[in-house]
Design a protein around this motif. Structure first.
Motif, PDB file in Angstrom:
ATOM      1  N   GLN A   1       3.552  -3.359   7.797  1.00  0.00           N
ATOM      2  CA  GLN A   1       4.645  -2.441   7.241  1.00  0.00           C
ATOM      3  C   GLN A   1       4.371  -2.329   5.540  1.00  0.00           C
ATOM      4  O   GLN A   1       4.472  -1.530   4.994  1.00  0.00           O
ATOM      5  CB  GLN A   1       5.854  -3.075   7.380  1.00  0.00           C
ATOM      6  N   LEU A   2       4.186  -3.650   4.805  1.00  0.00           N
ATOM      7  CA  LEU A   2       3.999  -3.520   3.391  1.00  0.00           C
ATOM      8  C   LEU A   2       2.735  -2.755   2.989  1.00  0.00           C
ATOM      9  O   LEU A   2       2.845  -1.971   1.937  1.00  0.00           O
ATOM     10  CB  LEU A   2       3.838  -4.968   3.106  1.00  0.00           C
ATOM     11  N   VAL A   3       1.705  -2.870   3.791  1.00  0.00           N
ATOM     12  CA  VAL A   3       0.397  -2.061   3.301  1.00  0.00           C
ATOM     13  C   VAL A   3       0.750  -0.507   3.484  1.00  0.00           C
ATOM     14  O   VAL A   3       0.563   0.204   2.281  1.00  0.00           O
ATOM     15  CB  VAL A   3      -0.653  -2.286   4.308  1.00  0.00           C
ATOM     16  N   GLY A   4       1.440  -0.232   4.572  1.00  0.00           N
ATOM     17  CA  GLY A   4       1.817   1.013   4.670  1.00  0.00           C
ATOM     18  C   GLY A   4       2.797   1.796   3.780  1.00  0.00           C
ATOM     19  O   GLY A   4       2.474   2.749   3.077  1.00  0.00           O
ATOM     20  N   LEU A   5       3.927   1.095   3.444  1.00  0.00           N
ATOM     21  CA  LEU A   5       4.737   1.227   2.320  1.00  0.00           C
ATOM     22  C   LEU A   5       4.359   1.450   0.937  1.00  0.00           C
ATOM     23  O   LEU A   5       4.525   2.263   0.365  1.00  0.00           O
ATOM     24  CB  LEU A   5       5.926   0.611   2.748  1.00  0.00           C
TER      25      LEU A   5
END
Length: 570
Positions: free
Chosen positions: A261-265
């Motif tokens: 999630q953090l990478v995508g965001l």
């Protein structure tokens, strides 16, 4: 086991490829062209079932040989990857500019090949025949039942193909969470391990039996959605019950999902499109949860703990707060029996209390929020305001109006901004709704130097929409498109479920689809003009522009007051 798994997956693919009229046409055409026999489409399942391990080995030995091997390797540089992710991939002179000018002479390429001399048959029409608007639909037969624990069940039988769609609808979504992003992450993790299956075991069971099953959340609701062939219906129901009743949120799986999630965001939140959409939401919804995305921002996700997921699930994923939909190759009695077997004794301690939601933001006059992004060679533009919900009497007229304004390539917005002016590759205007409110939004982009001109064209098109009724052609084409695509959009058992679920979440009457179609076919051009006048608040628009403030602020100020913000001010 490997052979069984592959057979299950191939069977599932074959059935899924026959769920719509378009799929059926494609399958029949393929069999007619490749095999010269359309009935071959009805033999595929038997052919798959008949394959043996010995035949698989024989084919592998014949075709998977060293002489047939080809290696192709593409190795992009790490610098090129980072450049494409974070910008800088194009130079200024490579950016999209105005449409090319018309050539001074008409140049026609000579036709070549075996069909070069082909002529249109004399009896072939110049234009395709089009029927008028359709004002009626075939309404599904729904068998309903409520279990003693409060779980509602709806079964829609459709025996056309051996497929079953399952949806457990949860009447609460991200608006009920204490921390942004919790509902979405909690639903995503339901398949990552339960009291009876590890994440690996769950994945293997789903894959081996060609069953799809996943959880997701929106702002207003959440769902566990799945599908399976008819002979796997009971196993699919068991897995859905396991996910909804016994999730454990394993620490290792949580860390993996959190990292993803953090990478995508981190990547998506740097794009000008995301910045424009985020600022637009915040300006029209204020402190209301609708002002954020269902996934939350990077800082939100970093603050999520496993206990937050458990708390949200126990408060919201509970029988009295859910409706189970079963649609496809199953009888109502069989559907009720499955539900009672796997969910009849489902109980969750405590109660669910809906939160008190803050009021929406109020916009009194048109304003431009200019998000400064130094170095931008293009500007993202959003124009609109908070609008009506689906249950509003003007909703059907609003849909037709927004389609004429910006719903297609031939819409007024796209014609004015792209076709006539060459300022962008596309512009859209739409009316969308949620449980508590809707929104009217126009979105496009343009080169930095033409940002103000593009915005002014948008405002001009809105003004004309409010002062000039649609032509007979505009209205007729839009009515025909909306009503003509209605049946196709509701062809599969899954789409039937989602229509019923929408009606439940938005508290619509059971015959709302029939009402909608009737209203669309009966409205007049003057109705659409009056709707544009009342529905579009042209004196209280929220306008968000993401671009280089130093180059566009002065021009924008000639249109409306401008407030400049940047990442630090946020």
């Amino acid at each position: 086991s490997e052979l069984d798994k592959m057979k299950n997956q191939l069977r599932y693919q074959e059935v899924m490829n026959t769920t719509t009229v378009a799929n059926k046409a494609e399958r029949l055409g393929t069999c007619a062209v490749l095999y010269g026999n359309t009935d071959r489409v009805n033999q595929r399942l038997r052919e798959i079932d008949a394959v043996t391990i010995e035949e698989v080995q024989r084919v592998a030995k014949k075709y998977l040989v060293p002489n047939n091997r080809r290696d192709i390797r593409i190795e992009p540089s790490s610098g090129g990857v980072l450049k494409s992710l974070f910008g800088g991939g194009k130079k200024a002179d490579e950016e999209e500019g105005p449409a090319p000018t018309e050539p001074t002479e008409n140049r026609i390429v000579d036709r070549k090949g075996p069909k070069a001399d082909a002529m249109r048959p004399l009896d072939f029409p110049e234009k395709p025949p089009v029927s008028g608007p359709i004002d009626s639909i075939i309404e599904p037969t729904v068998a309903k039942k409520t279990l003693p624990n409060g779980l509602q069940i709806a079964v829609i039988s459709n025996h056309e193909v051996p497929l079953l769609s399952l949806v457990l609808g949860i009447r609460n979504g991200a608006v009920t969470e204490r921390k942004p992003g919790v509902a979405s992450m909690a639903m995503s993790m339901l398949a990552q391990g339960t009291n009876t299956r590890t994440a690996k075991q769950m994945a293997e069971t789903l894959e081996s039996n060609a069953i799809t099953m996943s959880g997701s959340a929106t702002m207003d609701s959440a769902t566990i959605q799945g599908s399976a062939l008819s002979d796997k219906a009971e196993l699919a129901m068991e897995l859905l019950a396991d996910m909804s009743r016994n999730p454990i949120f394993p620490k290792d799986e949580f860390k993996v999902l959190l990292s993803q999630q953090l990478v995508g965001l981190t990547v998506s939140t740097k794009t000008p499109e995301y910045l424009a959409d985020r600022e637009f939401r915040r300006r029209i919804y204020g402190e209301h949860p609708y002002s954020r995305t269902v996934t939350g921002e990077v800082t939100d996700v970093r603050g999520i703990k496993i206990d937050d997921l458990k708390e949200w699930v126990s408060s919201n994923v509970r029988p009295e707060n859910c409706t189970l939909y079963l649609a496809g190759d199953i009888s109502s009695d069989a559907g009720f029996a499955l539900a009672e077997k796997y969910l009849g004794d489902w109980k969750v301690e405590g109660t669910s209390t809906p939160p008190t939601l803050p009021p929406f933001a109020e916009v009194e006059s048109t304003q431009i929020i200019l998000y400064d992004r130094p170095g931008s060679e293009q500007s993202q533009i959003r124009v609109g305001h908070r609008s009506i919900g689906r249950s509003d009497p003007e909703y059907s007229k609003g849909v037709v109006m927004s389609n004429i304004l910006g719903g297609s390539f031939n819409s007024r917005l796209n014609k004015a901004i792209r076709v006539d002016k060459g300022l962008t590759y596309g512009a859209r205007g739409s009316l969308s709704t949620r449980r508590h409110a809707g929104e009217f939004q126009i979105s496009t982009f343009s080169k930095t130097v033409s940002t103000a001109e593009t915005l002014q064209v948008i405002l001009d098109v809105i003004q004309v929409m409010q002062s000039t009724a649609p032509t007979t052609v505009e209205l007729g084409d839009t009515q025909t498109f909306i009503t003509g695509s209605f049946a196709g959009d509701r062809e599969t058992p899954q789409s039937t479920i989602m229509d019923l679920w929408l009606a439940e979440i938005q508290k619509l009457p059971e015959d709302y689809q029939k009402q909608f179609l009737s209203e669309v076919t009966q409205m007049s051009s003057s109705d659409i003009q009056r709707t544009a006048e009342s529905l579009i608040h042209n004196k209280a628009l929220v306008i968000v522009v993401v671009g280089e403030a130093a180059k566009i602020k002065e021009d924008l100020e000639r249109i409306a007051p401008v407030t400049v913000i940047d990442e630090e001010s946020k």
